[in-house]
Design a protein around this motif. Structure first.
Motif, mmCIF file in Angstrom:
data_model
loop_
_atom_site.group_PDB
_atom_site.id
_atom_site.type_symbol
_atom_site.label_atom_id
_atom_site.label_comp_id
_atom_site.label_asym_id
_atom_site.label_seq_id
_atom_site.Cartn_x
_atom_site.Cartn_y
_atom_site.Cartn_z
ATOM 1 N N PHE A 1 -18.258 15.694 -28.738
ATOM 2 C CA PHE A 1 -17.946 14.653 -27.761
ATOM 3 C C PHE A 1 -16.628 14.934 -27.053
ATOM 4 C CE2 PHE A 1 -20.422 11.832 -30.855
ATOM 5 C CZ PHE A 1 -21.604 11.991 -30.148
ATOM 6 N N SER A 2 -15.664 15.455 -27.791
ATOM 7 C CA SER A 2 -14.367 15.765 -27.191
ATOM 8 C C SER A 2 -14.488 16.863 -26.149
ATOM 9 C CB SER A 2 -13.372 16.187 -28.283
ATOM 10 O OG SER A 2 -13.163 15.145 -29.217
ATOM 11 N N ALA A 3 -15.338 17.870 -26.440
ATOM 12 C CA ALA A 3 -15.513 18.987 -25.504
ATOM 13 C C ALA A 3 -16.333 18.588 -24.289
ATOM 14 C CB ALA A 3 -16.185 20.158 -26.220
ATOM 15 N N LYS A 4 -17.160 17.561 -24.438
ATOM 16 C CA LYS A 4 -17.990 17.051 -23.345
ATOM 17 C C LYS A 4 -18.867 18.134 -22.722
ATOM 18 C CE LYS A 4 -14.993 13.136 -22.293
ATOM 19 N NZ LYS A 4 -14.312 12.333 -21.256
ATOM 20 N N THR A 5 -19.473 18.934 -23.589
ATOM 21 C CA THR A 5 -20.347 20.003 -23.107
ATOM 22 C C THR A 5 -21.813 19.576 -23.012
ATOM 23 O OG1 THR A 5 -20.496 20.820 -25.385
ATOM 24 C CG2 THR A 5 -18.858 21.852 -23.945
ATOM 25 N N LEU A 6 -22.160 18.452 -23.640
ATOM 26 C CA LEU A 6 -23.527 17.956 -23.540
ATOM 27 C C LEU A 6 -23.754 17.321 -22.169
ATOM 28 C CD1 LEU A 6 -23.665 16.147 -26.994
ATOM 29 C CD2 LEU A 6 -24.911 18.238 -26.412
ATOM 30 N N ASP A 7 -25.015 17.216 -21.764
ATOM 31 C CA ASP A 7 -25.298 16.505 -20.520
ATOM 32 C C ASP A 7 -24.886 15.044 -20.685
ATOM 33 O OD1 ASP A 7 -27.980 14.697 -20.901
ATOM 34 O OD2 ASP A 7 -28.067 16.488 -22.169
ATOM 35 N N ASP B 1 -28.319 23.906 -32.566
ATOM 36 C CA ASP B 1 -29.635 23.782 -31.935
ATOM 37 C C ASP B 1 -29.644 22.663 -30.903
ATOM 38 O OD1 ASP B 1 -30.796 25.857 -33.355
ATOM 39 O OD2 ASP B 1 -31.503 24.574 -34.973
ATOM 40 N N ILE B 2 -29.047 21.536 -31.241
ATOM 41 C CA ILE B 2 -29.023 20.409 -30.312
ATOM 42 C C ILE B 2 -28.194 20.753 -29.075
ATOM 43 C CG2 ILE B 2 -28.201 18.038 -29.987
ATOM 44 C CD1 ILE B 2 -28.942 17.539 -32.920
ATOM 45 N N ALA B 3 -27.076 21.386 -29.290
ATOM 46 C CA ALA B 3 -26.218 21.777 -28.155
ATOM 47 C C ALA B 3 -26.928 22.760 -27.231
ATOM 48 C CB ALA B 3 -24.921 22.383 -28.675
ATOM 49 N N ASP C 1 -13.399 3.702 -35.158
ATOM 50 C CA ASP C 1 -14.142 4.870 -34.668
ATOM 51 C C ASP C 1 -14.923 4.523 -33.405
ATOM 52 O OD1 ASP C 1 -13.196 6.484 -36.637
ATOM 53 O OD2 ASP C 1 -15.157 7.053 -37.433
ATOM 54 N N LYS C 2 -15.522 3.359 -33.389
ATOM 55 C CA LYS C 2 -16.291 2.952 -32.221
ATOM 56 C C LYS C 2 -15.397 2.853 -30.980
ATOM 57 C CE LYS C 2 -19.782 0.409 -34.859
ATOM 58 N NZ LYS C 2 -20.397 -0.912 -35.131
ATOM 59 N N ALA C 3 -14.231 2.283 -31.145
ATOM 60 C CA ALA C 3 -13.299 2.161 -30.018
ATOM 61 C C ALA C 3 -12.877 3.530 -29.522
ATOM 62 C CB ALA C 3 -12.074 1.346 -30.459
ATOM 63 N N MET C 4 -12.625 4.449 -30.457
ATOM 64 C CA MET C 4 -12.235 5.806 -30.096
ATOM 65 C C MET C 4 -13.352 6.527 -29.348
ATOM 66 S SD MET C 4 -12.971 9.111 -31.289
ATOM 67 C CE MET C 4 -13.404 8.842 -33.020
ATOM 68 N N LEU C 5 -14.573 6.389 -29.854
ATOM 69 C CA LEU C 5 -15.707 7.066 -29.247
ATOM 70 C C LEU C 5 -15.990 6.565 -27.825
ATOM 71 C CD1 LEU C 5 -18.070 7.187 -32.351
ATOM 72 C CD2 LEU C 5 -17.190 9.174 -31.115
ATOM 73 N N ARG C 6 -15.794 5.286 -27.611
ATOM 74 C CA ARG C 6 -16.037 4.736 -26.271
ATOM 75 C C ARG C 6 -15.107 5.344 -25.234
ATOM 76 N NH1 ARG C 6 -16.540 -0.377 -29.307
ATOM 77 N NH2 ARG C 6 -18.780 -0.906 -29.440
ATOM 78 N N THR C 7 -13.930 5.788 -25.664
ATOM 79 C CA THR C 7 -12.995 6.417 -24.717
ATOM 80 C C THR C 7 -13.457 7.826 -24.332
ATOM 81 O OG1 THR C 7 -11.574 7.448 -26.403
ATOM 82 C CG2 THR C 7 -11.102 5.160 -25.797
ATOM 83 N N LEU C 8 -14.431 8.372 -25.078
ATOM 84 C CA LEU C 8 -14.901 9.733 -24.843
ATOM 85 C C LEU C 8 -16.172 9.793 -23.976
ATOM 86 C CD1 LEU C 8 -14.366 11.287 -28.391
ATOM 87 C CD2 LEU C 8 -12.904 11.506 -26.370
ATOM 88 N N LYS C 9 -16.628 8.649 -23.514
ATOM 89 C CA LYS C 9 -17.846 8.645 -22.695
ATOM 90 C C LYS C 9 -17.639 9.430 -21.408
ATOM 91 C CE LYS C 9 -20.416 4.586 -24.220
ATOM 92 N NZ LYS C 9 -21.084 3.341 -23.779
ATOM 93 N N LYS C 10 -18.705 10.008 -20.919
ATOM 94 C CA LYS C 10 -18.643 10.759 -19.662
ATOM 95 C C LYS C 10 -18.982 9.825 -18.480
ATOM 96 C CE LYS C 10 -20.098 15.093 -19.673
ATOM 97 N NZ LYS C 10 -20.916 16.323 -19.857
#
Length: 229
Positions: free
Chosen positions: A193-199, A159-161, A220-229
């Protein structure tokens, strides 16, 4: 039951200093009295004790101020009625939401949704495609509060996607919901986040909120920061 007396009691709780502060957090909402949420909740509880049933007031409430709408929402949470009886009142409340604050606090008290999630799910999901920003926010916040569990997580993330509304407060709610979902189901949220399909806004804001949590590891936080768009 004296409706005017109930309303006068509400007006007496207004705090001008808090109104000034809170109005800055709700741009565009110019009908704020300035009543702190704990005070408003206590007032709803006092009314419930005094009158036992608030059905008469719910049938003919005041809508003058944001706090009128929140009072309606809190009274609805505490009123004893069947889900079929409650549904029209819930829909009335949703139709009057004017800000994130009017939405979020009452919805968090709607334990009746958690007690009968199958009944309310189609109603909540029907608002996801609304063209009204706060109706969509209501749906997202309700899904976050009552449906992030083993049985419903896949549907909630779907739903969110699929959200199409471009409103700021919809995207903020979506990011908030994703951050809450990540705490319990990181393996399901991470692929989004990996797919980067969200706006970009929702994507980055969700990562930011996750990184602000004390329940997420530094790794996890360090990993997630590398996934920012």
């Amino acid at each position: 039951m004296n409706r005017e007396e109930i309303h006068s009691g509400l007006l007496a709780l207004a705090d001008p200093n808090y109104r000034t502060f809170h109005a800055k957090l709700c741009p565009g909402c110019d009908n704020i009295l300035g009543i702190r949420i704990p005070v408003l909740k206590d007032y709803a509880k006092q009314l419930k004790k005094q009158y036992k049933s608030m059905r008469e007031y719910l049938d003919c409430p005041f809508w003058d101020y944001a706090e009128d709408i929140m009072l309606f929402g809190f009274l609805l949470a505490g009123e004893k009625m069947t889900d079929q009886e409650r549904l029209p009142y819930l829909q009335i409340y949703v139709s009057h939401i004017t800000s994130w604050a009017v939405c979020d606090s009452p919805v968090s008290s709607y334990k009746f949704i958690g007690k009968n999630p199958d009944f309310y799910k189609p109603v909540i999901r029907s608002y996801l495609t609304s063209d009204k920003e706060y109706e969509v926010r209501f749906a997202v916040v309700a899904l976050m509060d009552y449906y992030i569990n083993d049985a419903e997580i896949d549907g909630v993330l779907s739903d969110i996607a699929g959200l199409a509304h471009d409103g700021y407060y919809v995207k903020m709610a979506a990011a908030w919901a994703l951050s809450v979902a990540y705490i319990r189901f990181p393996e399901k949220v991470l692929p989004m986040f990996s797919a980067k399909t969200l706006d970009a806004f929702t994507h980055n804001k969700a990562i930011q909120k996750i990184c602000e949590s004390y329940r997420v590891s530094a790794e996890d936080k360090a990993m997630l920061r590398t996934l920012k768009k």
